[in-house]
Design a protein around this motif. Structure first.
Motif, PDB file in Angstrom:
ATOM      1  N   ARG B  43      46.195 -62.163 -37.756  1.00  0.00           N
ATOM      2  CA  ARG B  43      45.476 -61.904 -39.013  1.00  0.00           C
ATOM      3  C   ARG B  43      46.001 -62.740 -40.156  1.00  0.00           C
ATOM      4  N   SER B  44      47.318 -62.987 -40.165  1.00  0.00           N
ATOM      5  CA  SER B  44      47.895 -63.764 -41.268  1.00  0.00           C
ATOM      6  C   SER B  44      49.142 -64.474 -40.774  1.00  0.00           C
ATOM      7  N   THR B  70      44.609 -68.328 -37.978  1.00  0.00           N
ATOM      8  CA  THR B  70      44.375 -66.991 -38.525  1.00  0.00           C
ATOM      9  C   THR B  70      42.930 -66.574 -38.283  1.00  0.00           C
TER      10      THR B  70
END
Lengths: 340, 340
Positions: B43-44, B70
């Motif tokens: 996600r990050s 990401t």
């Protein structure tokens, strides 16, 4: 039309999801005869106007004594209203078929799994604690390691339809364990009877009757050796009625307990009609289970249920019903089958 | 940063979904050491600036030799780009926990089941035919009828997390059967080790270490008799590496093969640190399985794998790693645990 607000106070209030479909139409008939107040949840009300097909007209006639709420299980539209004041829910809806579900498994999950989860949450919140769910005896086991296949067999579905049925069964079990919902799951094999619309393995018997009667060539996937467990819709309905009276949860195979090959079915159809078929064999589909029929010992023992009609007798009854309707002026199922 | 475009032509190109998480961080380290070219989908990107926590800085440091893409599995954002030119996919993502998944099962299905179906369809279309999936040895069986529980035990999960894992396993089996994807499923029990963030049953060992070290009272759901199968992360990683080399599909329990109660774990933690804990017992949660540990005979035989660290030894190693990092100036895992 009878509604829940005008009914006798001691009657059971039953919601049938999918009450305008094949099994649903027969179940609603039986529930009404048994004195229940029935509400049907369906995508649309069968037409009653001059444009209605004979089949639509027949379903419409059967539904004139029940309340119909339109909506969509997948989106949840209309579901809360349909659940108002209900004692028990029969869930017979599937927006997919075994043979087509693999084309878009995400849509299958969105419509059938998410839709059913929303139903279960609404039932829990409204304290409606009884549900009977029609699962799939033909797909949840995959290719069985033993025959007849008992409920304890591992669940290894080979099509999205079956994967979703297993997931729904697991959520039903979870809701039963955690929230006190009484959930009875019927793993129905291959039902047949009037008002059956689908073409394919599920609807092989009506399809064969129509094509042999019309003298149209029959197409069979594979060599016709695929074995299924065919059960007359009246036997399924008797199991559904019993399941609706249970006070504890359970999972039951509902089938004839015996297997017939597609070729054997075709023989019975030809004998019943008294006319020979012409057959074209097509390549095997790789999501088809080879041979399956169900062990129904648990349903015999715990539901005190058993199928009453052999495949011969059931096919004879089916053909008799169709001929009666034909001679009565409505070529209902045959006309309907021809247009699909 | 190494990218697939600059790598040695004979190296394996491995995509790790969830490569910044607990298991993922350790797996990525091991894959890089083994000479694979690794891309992480997460996600990050862990922060590297002055505001980064010691734990974030440590993960960031470990990831400096790999490519990070990401995106979001649930929505599918970034997934197609992440799959470009990949040979094998490790799928370690779950957006839910066993203990919280029942609060919103629809979101669980949408994120983890639909997301994984989208992944499988993208893999099939891109002809990426190998995947290793981390399933859940602790939840898919429900309350087991026998111990240790073998892979052939019926699957009766009592939480949404487990229902979704079973559904993903079934879709993996279906994609393996129909589309030639080689899918290896590891039903991992309760892994523990550094970089484990979750508080709850899954993260009980780091939580106990932190609280005993800090002199903070420990809260235990139930009476502490709940039995789990704890396995050190290094043993899970060795199984993941072997599973990634397999040419046929399979399902394997990955655990220690033995069970320990929560109270026994606490004893080991107290002995390891040399400090006594104060304990508060809370009401049992009804979605907790009582006693479970896994039969790992299949993994021993077919993967030629076995766990190397006992719970005593593994806890000792864990505490040693934490103390080393503490004395090195970074209170990584302990600081991180404290803020959750």
């Amino acid at each position: 039309m009878t509604t829940f607000t005008t009914m006798a106070p001691d009657a059971r209030r039953v919601l049938v999801l999918g009450g305008t479909g094949f099994l649903g139409t027969h179940l609603v008939d039986a529930l009404v005869r048994a004195g229940s107040h029935v509400r049907v949840f369906a995508r649309s009300v069968p037409r009653r106007d001059g444009e209605a097909s004979p089949d639509e007209a027949d379903v419409s006639q059967r539904l004139c004594n029940v309340e119909v709420v339109t909506g969509d299980l997948g989106s949840g539209e209309g579901l809360a209203a349909a659940l108002d004041s209900v004692d028990i829910v029969y869930h017979l809806i599937s927006s997919t078929l075994p043979s087509t579900s693999n084309a878009d498994p995400i849509a299958d999950v969105q419509s059938n799994l998410v839709g059913t989860l929303r139903l279960l949450q609404l039932m829990r919140d409204a304290k409606i604690n009884r549900i009977v769910y029609v699962s799939s005896g033909g797909t949840v086991y995959g290719n069985p390691a033993m025959l007849p296949v008992p409920e304890t067999h591992s669940l290894k579905p080979l099509c999205s339809y079956g994967v979703v049925k297993v997931a729904v069964e697991n959520y039903l079990n979870m809701f039963a364990e955690l929230y006190g919902i009484t959930a009875n799951v019927l793993r129905v094999s291959n039902p047949y009877g009037t008002h059956q619309h689908h073409i394919g393995v599920q609807g092989v018997i009506p399809t064969f009757f129509r094509k042999v009667a019309d003298g149209v060539p029959i197409e069979i996937w594979g060599d016709g050796s695929v074995v299924r467990d065919y059960i007359h819709v009246s036997d399924v309905v008797s199991a559904l009625l019993i399941a609706g009276t249970r006070l504890q949860s359970g999972v039951f195979n509902i089938g004839s307990g015996t297997g017939h090959s597609v070729n054997e079915v075709l023989d019975i159809v030809q004998q019943t009609i008294g006319r020979a078929a012409s057959v074209r064999y097509l390549p095997q589909r790789n999501f088809d289970v080879e041979r399956i029929f169900l062990d129904i010992a648990r349903a015999r023992a715990e539901l005190r249920w058993q199928p009453e009609l052999s495949l011969d007798t059931g096919c004879g009854l089916y053909w008799q019903e169709i001929c009666t309707r034909l001679s009565g002026g409505g070529a209902a199922d045959l006309d309907n089958g021809r247009t699909q």
